[in-house]
Structures are given as C-alpha cells and as structure tokens.
Scaffold this motif. Structure first.
Motif, mmCIF file in Angstrom:
data_model
loop_
_atom_site.group_PDB
_atom_site.id
_atom_site.type_symbol
_atom_site.label_atom_id
_atom_site.label_comp_id
_atom_site.label_asym_id
_atom_site.label_seq_id
_atom_site.Cartn_x
_atom_site.Cartn_y
_atom_site.Cartn_z
ATOM 1 N N GLY A 101 0.801 -1.219 0.000
ATOM 2 C CA GLY A 101 0.000 0.000 0.000
ATOM 3 C C GLY A 101 0.832 1.265 0.000
ATOM 4 O O GLY A 101 0.296 2.355 -0.227
ATOM 5 N N ALA A 102 2.141 1.160 0.248
ATOM 6 C CA ALA A 102 3.001 2.345 0.224
ATOM 7 C C ALA A 102 3.053 2.911 -1.190
ATOM 8 O O ALA A 102 3.059 2.168 -2.174
ATOM 9 C CB ALA A 102 4.400 1.996 0.707
ATOM 10 N N ARG A 103 3.098 4.222 -1.274
ATOM 11 C CA ARG A 103 3.092 4.895 -2.573
ATOM 12 C C ARG A 103 4.505 5.313 -2.969
ATOM 13 O O ARG A 103 5.281 5.796 -2.147
ATOM 14 C CB ARG A 103 2.196 6.126 -2.529
ATOM 15 C CG ARG A 103 0.735 5.833 -2.198
ATOM 16 C CD ARG A 103 0.096 4.916 -3.240
ATOM 17 N NE ARG A 103 -1.321 4.723 -2.994
ATOM 18 C CZ ARG A 103 -2.278 5.476 -3.539
ATOM 19 N NH1 ARG A 103 -1.961 6.471 -4.330
ATOM 20 N NH2 ARG A 103 -3.549 5.234 -3.265
ATOM 21 N N ILE A 104 4.825 5.140 -4.247
ATOM 22 C CA ILE A 104 6.098 5.571 -4.812
ATOM 23 C C ILE A 104 5.799 6.693 -5.799
ATOM 24 O O ILE A 104 5.084 6.486 -6.792
ATOM 25 C CB ILE A 104 6.819 4.415 -5.540
ATOM 26 C CG1 ILE A 104 7.124 3.284 -4.564
ATOM 27 C CG2 ILE A 104 8.093 4.911 -6.208
ATOM 28 C CD1 ILE A 104 7.694 2.040 -5.224
ATOM 29 N N PRO A 105 6.318 7.894 -5.579
ATOM 30 C CA PRO A 105 6.040 8.995 -6.514
ATOM 31 C C PRO A 105 6.660 8.713 -7.880
ATOM 32 O O PRO A 105 7.663 7.992 -7.984
ATOM 33 C CB PRO A 105 6.703 10.208 -5.837
ATOM 34 C CG PRO A 105 7.748 9.618 -4.958
ATOM 35 C CD PRO A 105 7.211 8.303 -4.483
ATOM 36 N N THR A 106 6.067 9.257 -8.915
ATOM 37 C CA THR A 106 6.590 9.085 -10.271
ATOM 38 C C THR A 106 6.807 10.448 -10.917
ATOM 39 O O THR A 106 6.437 11.488 -10.367
ATOM 40 C CB THR A 106 5.630 8.260 -11.149
ATOM 41 O OG1 THR A 106 4.470 9.055 -11.462
ATOM 42 C CG2 THR A 106 5.199 6.981 -10.445
ATOM 43 N N MET A 107 7.385 10.418 -12.104
ATOM 44 C CA MET A 107 7.615 11.655 -12.848
ATOM 45 C C MET A 107 6.368 12.114 -13.600
ATOM 46 O O MET A 107 6.401 13.133 -14.280
ATOM 47 C CB MET A 107 8.768 11.457 -13.835
ATOM 48 C CG MET A 107 10.079 11.047 -13.181
ATOM 49 S SD MET A 107 10.704 12.265 -12.008
ATOM 50 C CE MET A 107 11.344 13.507 -13.129
ATOM 51 N N LEU A 108 5.272 11.364 -13.476
ATOM 52 C CA LEU A 108 3.994 11.808 -14.022
ATOM 53 C C LEU A 108 3.265 12.566 -12.929
ATOM 54 O O LEU A 108 2.883 11.979 -11.906
ATOM 55 C CB LEU A 108 3.163 10.609 -14.482
ATOM 56 C CG LEU A 108 1.800 10.916 -15.109
ATOM 57 C CD1 LEU A 108 1.957 11.765 -16.364
ATOM 58 C CD2 LEU A 108 1.030 9.630 -15.428
ATOM 59 N N PRO A 109 3.104 13.880 -13.074
ATOM 60 C CA PRO A 109 2.534 14.690 -11.990
ATOM 61 C C PRO A 109 1.210 14.146 -11.472
ATOM 62 O O PRO A 109 0.315 13.786 -12.243
ATOM 63 C CB PRO A 109 2.339 16.068 -12.661
ATOM 64 C CG PRO A 109 3.377 16.103 -13.737
ATOM 65 C CD PRO A 109 3.456 14.692 -14.251
ATOM 66 N N GLY A 110 1.138 14.047 -10.136
ATOM 67 C CA GLY A 110 -0.089 13.623 -9.488
ATOM 68 C C GLY A 110 -0.340 12.132 -9.504
ATOM 69 O O GLY A 110 -1.366 11.674 -9.009
ATOM 70 N N GLN A 111 0.586 11.340 -10.051
ATOM 71 C CA GLN A 111 0.398 9.898 -10.142
ATOM 72 C C GLN A 111 1.511 9.173 -9.392
ATOM 73 O O GLN A 111 2.677 9.588 -9.435
ATOM 74 C CB GLN A 111 0.403 9.441 -11.609
ATOM 75 C CG GLN A 111 -0.743 9.991 -12.437
ATOM 76 C CD GLN A 111 -2.075 9.402 -12.027
ATOM 77 O OE1 GLN A 111 -2.162 8.239 -11.650
ATOM 78 N NE2 GLN A 111 -3.127 10.207 -12.096
ATOM 79 N N SER A 112 1.164 8.112 -8.698
ATOM 80 C CA SER A 112 2.149 7.331 -7.968
ATOM 81 C C SER A 112 1.907 5.850 -8.195
ATOM 82 O O SER A 112 0.808 5.425 -8.563
ATOM 83 C CB SER A 112 2.104 7.656 -6.472
ATOM 84 O OG SER A 112 0.816 7.382 -5.942
ATOM 85 N N LEU A 113 2.962 5.065 -7.982
ATOM 86 C CA LEU A 113 2.881 3.613 -8.026
ATOM 87 C C LEU A 113 2.580 3.088 -6.629
ATOM 88 O O LEU A 113 2.807 3.797 -5.641
ATOM 89 C CB LEU A 113 4.195 3.023 -8.538
ATOM 90 C CG LEU A 113 4.628 3.468 -9.940
ATOM 91 C CD1 LEU A 113 6.077 3.078 -10.192
ATOM 92 C CD2 LEU A 113 3.714 2.859 -10.998
ATOM 93 N N THR A 114 2.108 1.860 -6.527
ATOM 94 C CA THR A 114 1.747 1.284 -5.241
ATOM 95 C C THR A 114 2.485 -0.026 -5.028
ATOM 96 O O THR A 114 2.454 -0.908 -5.899
ATOM 97 C CB THR A 114 0.228 1.024 -5.154
ATOM 98 O OG1 THR A 114 -0.484 2.232 -5.426
ATOM 99 C CG2 THR A 114 -0.147 0.524 -3.771
#
Length: 328
Positions: A101-114
């Motif tokens: 469930g932890a979120r990983i930020p990405t270079m796509l603004p406002g979107q993260s991986l889980t």
C-alpha cells in the motif's frame, strides 16, 4: 528485513546527490546494459526520452517493460513513460522495507505507483507486477528494474488498511487500542529503517500515553537529524514540530490542496503542503518514503530533510494541541 546500515547508506547517498543532475553517461551506460540484458526497446526509449524526463532529477529509478510488452502495446505515450520513472533511487533493500500500500512517486505529476507486496515476501511487486530480484543497472543514483508489462495508471490497490478518511482530520478522535503497543510497533519499524533518532524521541515522549488521538510523524533520516539538531535543549521542539496531532495516511496527504497548513505539537509551527512536479512537499522538503509505517494510531512518513519554519507558519491555539506540552 534490510539492515539499518544498508538503508542509512542509501539515504546518505541520496542526500549528497541533491542538486546534481544525473550525468548523461549514466543514461547511456544504463541503456547499454538494458540492451545487453534483452530489454532492447526500453534501451532505445531511454536514450530518446531520458533527457526530457530526467532533466532536473539528481537520481531516479526506472521500471523497464520487456520487449514483449512493447510489441504487444506499441510505442507508449510520454505520459505513460513518465509513470515508469520514480524521482528517487530505490535499491532492493529499501523497497523491501515498504509495506503493501506504500506509494512511490513518479515523474507523471499527481500519479504514484503502489507497492503490492509486504516486507516478509520473497519478491517485490509494484502495481501487482513483479520486479526483477535485483536491478538490471545500479550506479547508486540511477537504478533500473525489469518488469514483464507496462504499469496501468488506473490501477487501484485493495488492502485491509483503514479507509483514508477514517481519521484524517485533526479533530482528535480517540482509539481503544493500547497506545503503548501502537507506539512500540512504530518504534521498531523506525529503528529498522534508519530512523533511530526519531524512534528514540518517540519512545521517550509518547510511549505509554493513553487516551490520545492518532498521530502522524514526519521522520528525517538519522544522518540528516544529526547534522541539523543542536544541543539537548532543542530536542523537545525539534520532535514536536515533526509530529501532527492526527493520523494522516498517504492517501489523505495527497488529497490536500496546495497551501494547506497542518498544525503540529509545537505551538506556532505549521507544516505547509505544496507540490513540485507531482512530488508532495512539506515546508520545502519532499516526502521521501510515504507510509513507512502505519497502524490504527500512528502513521510515519519519511522526509528527505528536517522540517524548518515557514514565514507563514500557523499559530496553533492551545486547545488544538492534543498532547500536553509539559509531557515534552
């Protein structure tokens, strides 16, 4: 579980890398290794788009889809490629520390991986797609993992974690579970993850306190704390300004709009929320590891530096402070 030393060394390398852009040579080296490892499509793609996506990033983790994924899906859009780039280095030891469930930020603004596996699992998956056990390329600042297919930006993670708005206000809802047990769990996780200083503060100042609302701790890594904190007299105020008197999961934080201010246990000190290229920023400091730890009472997020005062700091009324200042 990874040793505290391994994660601490990793975090140290990240902090020292701040302010330096990734060298072009690293991009080309990674592309060569990808090609030699059978990821030819991503190798060519990395050479073409890396300068655009990683123009101002001092470090990154790239998730490289297989050639069969490219053949099946065709050439991806630039936005989809950005979704496969994280603006921070993530070695295996650090990925294994992240809970499901932890979120990983990405270079796509406002979107993260889980993250969709737990620290006890033998393999790591993100958005329900397994990563290669070790990076295909790793120079300490740029890491590349292989994946079998493209990540889906619409992916939704279903877990047993509490609803994001279950206690996302700072109104002071109490829990029936033992506060001491909740804090002990957080303390052990912090120690194992390279946040021993914040764990010590938590143990000294919160363990055993009952009938209190949930809290959120924004934890800088040990080496950062040691370089920024002064004498013993500063310890209470240092700790209190990194703790918010309510329980805020990552999903709660990302729902706040820019300019939102969170009260802390340090009277007169507030945490201001902004964003930069999709990365959540608190008083100018990026959130480094969302949801490092969470249970029914405590949430911990890793931040890349000590939180300093802002000019527009919020002055918190006495009745808003859930913990008695004399306890600190």
């Amino acid at each position: 579980m990874a040793s505290p030393l391994a994660l601490l060394l990793f975090l140290s390398s990240f902090f020292f890398s701040l302010g330096r852009a990734l060298p072009r040579e690293a991009i080309f080296d990674a592309a060569d290794v990808l090609s030699d490892s059978g990821f030819v499509s991503m190798s060519l793609t990395l050479e073409i788009v890396a300068e655009t996506i990683l123009e101002q990033s001092p470090s990154a983790t790239v998730f490289a889809p297989s050639d069969s994924a490219f053949k099946k899906s065709g050439q991806p859009s630039l936005d989809l490629l950005r979704f496969h780039f994280a603006p921070l280095p993530l070695p295996p030891a650090s990925l294994r520390l992240l809970p499901a469930g932890a979120r990983i930020p990405t270079m796509l603004p406002g979107q993260s991986l889980t993250v969709t596996t737990s620290p006890s699992d033998s393999e790591t998956s993100v958005n329900n797609i397994k990563l290669t056990r070790s990076p295909i390329y790793d120079d300490g600042f740029l890491l590349v993992y292989g994946i079998e297919r493209f990540f889906d930006p619409t992916f939704q993670f279903n877990s047993q974690r509490p609803s994001p708005d279950s206690n996302s206000s700072c109104s002071g809802k109490n829990h029936t579970a033992s506060a001491s047990d909740s804090f002990d769990q957080a303390i052990e996780t912090l120690k194992a993850g390279g946040y021993s200083t914040m764990a010590s503060f938590l143990a000294m100042q919160l363990s055993g306190v009952t009938d209190q609302t949930g809290i959120t701790v924004f934890a800088p890594a040990d080496d950062t704390v040691m370089n920024r904190i002064g004498g013993f007299g500063e310890y209470p105020s240092f700790f209190r300004r990194h703790v918010v008197p309510c329980r805020l999961l990552w999903n709660d934080l990302v729902d706040f709009s820019d300019g939102t201010e969170l009260p802390t246990f340090l009277e007169g000190f507030a945490i201001n929320i902004t964003r930069s290229d999709g990365v959540l920023i608190l008083n100018g400091v990026p959130v480094f590891f969302p949801d490092v730890f969470f249970n029914d009472r405590v949430v911990v997020h890793g931040v890349s530096d000590v939180l300093a005062a802002q000019d527009n700091a919020l002055h918190v009324d006495d009745e808003q402070v859930v913990f008695d200042p004399l306890e600190f």
